[in-house]
Design a protein around this motif. Structure first.
Motif, PDB file in Angstrom:
ATOM      1  N   ASN A  31       0.837  -1.362   0.024  1.00 32.92           N
ATOM      2  CA  ASN A  31      -0.017  -0.157   0.027  1.00 32.92           C
ATOM      3  C   ASN A  31       0.766   1.034   0.023  1.00 32.92           C
ATOM      4  O   ASN A  31       0.614   2.252   0.841  1.00 32.92           O
ATOM      5  N   VAL A  32       1.492   1.449  -1.277  1.00 29.36           N
ATOM      6  CA  VAL A  32       2.396   2.627  -1.206  1.00 29.36           C
ATOM      7  C   VAL A  32       2.003   3.503  -2.185  1.00 29.36           C
ATOM      8  O   VAL A  32       1.572   2.923  -3.232  1.00 29.36           O
ATOM      9  N   TRP A  33       1.837   4.562  -1.743  1.00 27.31           N
ATOM     10  CA  TRP A  33       1.326   5.562  -2.956  1.00 27.31           C
ATOM     11  C   TRP A  33       2.244   6.146  -4.040  1.00 27.31           C
ATOM     12  O   TRP A  33       3.187   6.128  -3.744  1.00 27.31           O
ATOM     13  N   CYS A  34       1.759   5.795  -5.303  1.00 24.92           N
ATOM     14  CA  CYS A  34       2.442   6.310  -6.366  1.00 24.92           C
ATOM     15  C   CYS A  34       1.784   7.251  -7.062  1.00 24.92           C
ATOM     16  O   CYS A  34       0.843   7.416  -7.614  1.00 24.92           O
ATOM     17  N   GLY A  35       2.681   8.589  -6.980  1.00 24.82           N
ATOM     18  CA  GLY A  35       2.013   9.728  -7.894  1.00 24.82           C
ATOM     19  C   GLY A  35       1.854   9.567  -9.173  1.00 24.82           C
ATOM     20  O   GLY A  35       0.756  10.273  -9.714  1.00 24.82           O
ATOM     21  N   LYS A  36       2.550   8.948  -9.848  1.00 25.38           N
ATOM     22  CA  LYS A  36       2.444   8.509 -11.339  1.00 25.38           C
ATOM     23  C   LYS A  36       1.079   7.834 -11.703  1.00 25.38           C
ATOM     24  O   LYS A  36       0.277   7.922 -12.432  1.00 25.38           O
ATOM     25  N   CYS A  37       0.982   6.615 -10.809  1.00 26.98           N
ATOM     26  CA  CYS A  37      -0.140   5.657 -10.889  1.00 26.98           C
ATOM     27  C   CYS A  37      -1.506   6.464 -10.233  1.00 26.98           C
ATOM     28  O   CYS A  37      -2.462   6.008 -10.785  1.00 26.98           O
ATOM     29  N   SER A  38      -1.232   7.270  -9.434  1.00 19.31           N
ATOM     30  CA  SER A  38      -2.315   7.589  -8.726  1.00 19.31           C
ATOM     31  C   SER A  38      -3.153   6.631  -8.048  1.00 19.31           C
ATOM     32  O   SER A  38      -4.537   6.688  -7.767  1.00 19.31           O
ATOM     33  N   HIS A  39      -2.578   5.700  -7.510  1.00 19.95           N
ATOM     34  CA  HIS A  39      -3.245   4.695  -6.592  1.00 19.95           C
ATOM     35  C   HIS A  39      -2.045   3.936  -5.733  1.00 19.95           C
ATOM     36  O   HIS A  39      -1.073   4.223  -6.067  1.00 19.95           O
ATOM     37  N   GLY A  40      -2.589   3.219  -4.863  1.00 20.61           N
ATOM     38  CA  GLY A  40      -1.500   2.170  -4.067  1.00 20.61           C
ATOM     39  C   GLY A  40      -1.058   1.249  -4.807  1.00 20.61           C
ATOM     40  O   GLY A  40      -1.757   0.650  -5.713  1.00 20.61           O
ATOM     41  N   VAL A  41       0.315   1.115  -4.597  1.00 26.86           N
ATOM     42  CA  VAL A  41       1.029  -0.001  -5.474  1.00 26.86           C
ATOM     43  C   VAL A  41       1.829  -0.651  -4.321  1.00 26.86           C
ATOM     44  O   VAL A  41       2.040  -0.375  -3.415  1.00 26.86           O
ATOM     45  N   THR A  42       2.504  -1.874  -5.027  1.00 26.80           N
ATOM     46  CA  THR A  42       3.458  -2.587  -4.251  1.00 26.80           C
ATOM     47  C   THR A  42       4.951  -2.049  -4.562  1.00 26.80           C
ATOM     48  O   THR A  42       5.104  -1.875  -5.532  1.00 26.80           O
ATOM     49  N   ILE A  43       5.470  -1.918  -3.593  1.00 21.41           N
ATOM     50  CA  ILE A  43       6.970  -1.220  -3.518  1.00 21.41           C
ATOM     51  C   ILE A  43       7.949  -2.329  -3.880  1.00 21.41           C
ATOM     52  O   ILE A  43       7.738  -3.443  -3.298  1.00 21.41           O
ATOM     53  N   ARG A  44       8.880  -2.109  -4.902  1.00 23.52           N
ATOM     54  CA  ARG A  44       9.777  -3.505  -5.160  1.00 23.52           C
ATOM     55  C   ARG A  44      11.028  -2.777  -4.941  1.00 23.52           C
ATOM     56  O   ARG A  44      11.350  -1.459  -4.999  1.00 23.52           O
ATOM     57  N   ASN A  45      12.200  -3.724  -4.658  1.00 21.55           N
ATOM     58  CA  ASN A  45      13.492  -3.379  -4.687  1.00 21.55           C
ATOM     59  C   ASN A  45      13.788  -1.994  -3.953  1.00 21.55           C
ATOM     60  O   ASN A  45      14.471  -1.090  -4.194  1.00 21.55           O
ATOM     61  N   PHE A  46      13.038  -2.195  -2.655  1.00 27.29           N
ATOM     62  CA  PHE A  46      13.062  -1.001  -1.750  1.00 27.29           C
ATOM     63  C   PHE A  46      14.459  -1.188  -0.648  1.00 27.29           C
ATOM     64  O   PHE A  46      14.954  -2.304  -0.565  1.00 27.29           O
ATOM     65  N   SER A  47      14.677  -0.181  -0.418  1.00 25.95           N
ATOM     66  CA  SER A  47      15.744  -0.018   0.746  1.00 25.95           C
ATOM     67  C   SER A  47      15.162   0.677   1.869  1.00 25.95           C
ATOM     68  O   SER A  47      14.138   1.570   1.763  1.00 25.95           O
ATOM     69  N   GLY A  48      15.664   0.773   2.951  1.00 25.89           N
ATOM     70  CA  GLY A  48      15.274   1.441   4.232  1.00 25.89           C
ATOM     71  C   GLY A  48      16.232   2.486   5.109  1.00 25.89           C
ATOM     72  O   GLY A  48      17.483   1.972   4.954  1.00 25.89           O
ATOM     73  N   ALA A  49      15.842   3.374   5.393  1.00 24.90           N
ATOM     74  CA  ALA A  49      16.685   4.256   6.150  1.00 24.90           C
ATOM     75  C   ALA A  49      15.890   4.756   7.252  1.00 24.90           C
ATOM     76  O   ALA A  49      14.496   5.069   7.236  1.00 24.90           O
ATOM     77  N   VAL A  50      16.371   5.512   8.273  1.00 26.12           N
ATOM     78  CA  VAL A  50      15.728   6.371   9.378  1.00 26.12           C
ATOM     79  C   VAL A  50      15.976   7.669   9.311  1.00 26.12           C
ATOM     80  O   VAL A  50      17.058   8.292   9.013  1.00 26.12           O
ATOM     81  N   LYS A  51      14.677   8.419   9.118  1.00 26.28           N
ATOM     82  CA  LYS A  51      14.842  10.053   9.063  1.00 26.28           C
ATOM     83  C   LYS A  51      13.795  10.628  10.150  1.00 26.28           C
ATOM     84  O   LYS A  51      12.732  10.155  10.039  1.00 26.28           O
ATOM     85  N   GLY A  52      14.400  11.369  10.874  1.00 27.06           N
ATOM     86  CA  GLY A  52      13.467  12.026  11.937  1.00 27.06           C
ATOM     87  C   GLY A  52      12.948  10.929  13.002  1.00 27.06           C
ATOM     88  O   GLY A  52      11.792  11.268  13.115  1.00 27.06           O
TER      89      GLY A  52
END
Ligand SMILES: [Zn+2]
Length: 75
Positions: A31-52
């Protein structure tokens, strides 16, 4: 992609990610929002970091392969 395979996470990010229940992690990834698709999508090849103090997931949209990101707020 197995949820436990997270080579692109920083150590603090991996710690936060592993603290989230597996079911919740699946929901977050699907359930990751994609601005181009304008709907929730599945995120692929993701990486993670901590911000704030929050976990930030950055990856690619499963539909258009554009960049998507999701902040997972820690309680
Ligand atoms: Zn997209």
């Amino acid at each position: 992609m197995p949820l436990e395979s997270i080579p692109e996470f920083t150590h603090p990010a991996a710690k936060l990610w592993k603290a989230i229940p597996a079911d919740t992690r699946k929901l977050i990834l699907a359930n990751v929002w994609c601005g181009k698709c304008s709907h929730g999508v599945t995120i692929r090849n993701f990486s993670g970091a901590v911000k704030g103090g929050n976990l930030l997931l950055v990856g690619k949209c499963s539909d258009c392969h554009g960049d998507v990101a999701r902040v997972v707020e820690s309680k």
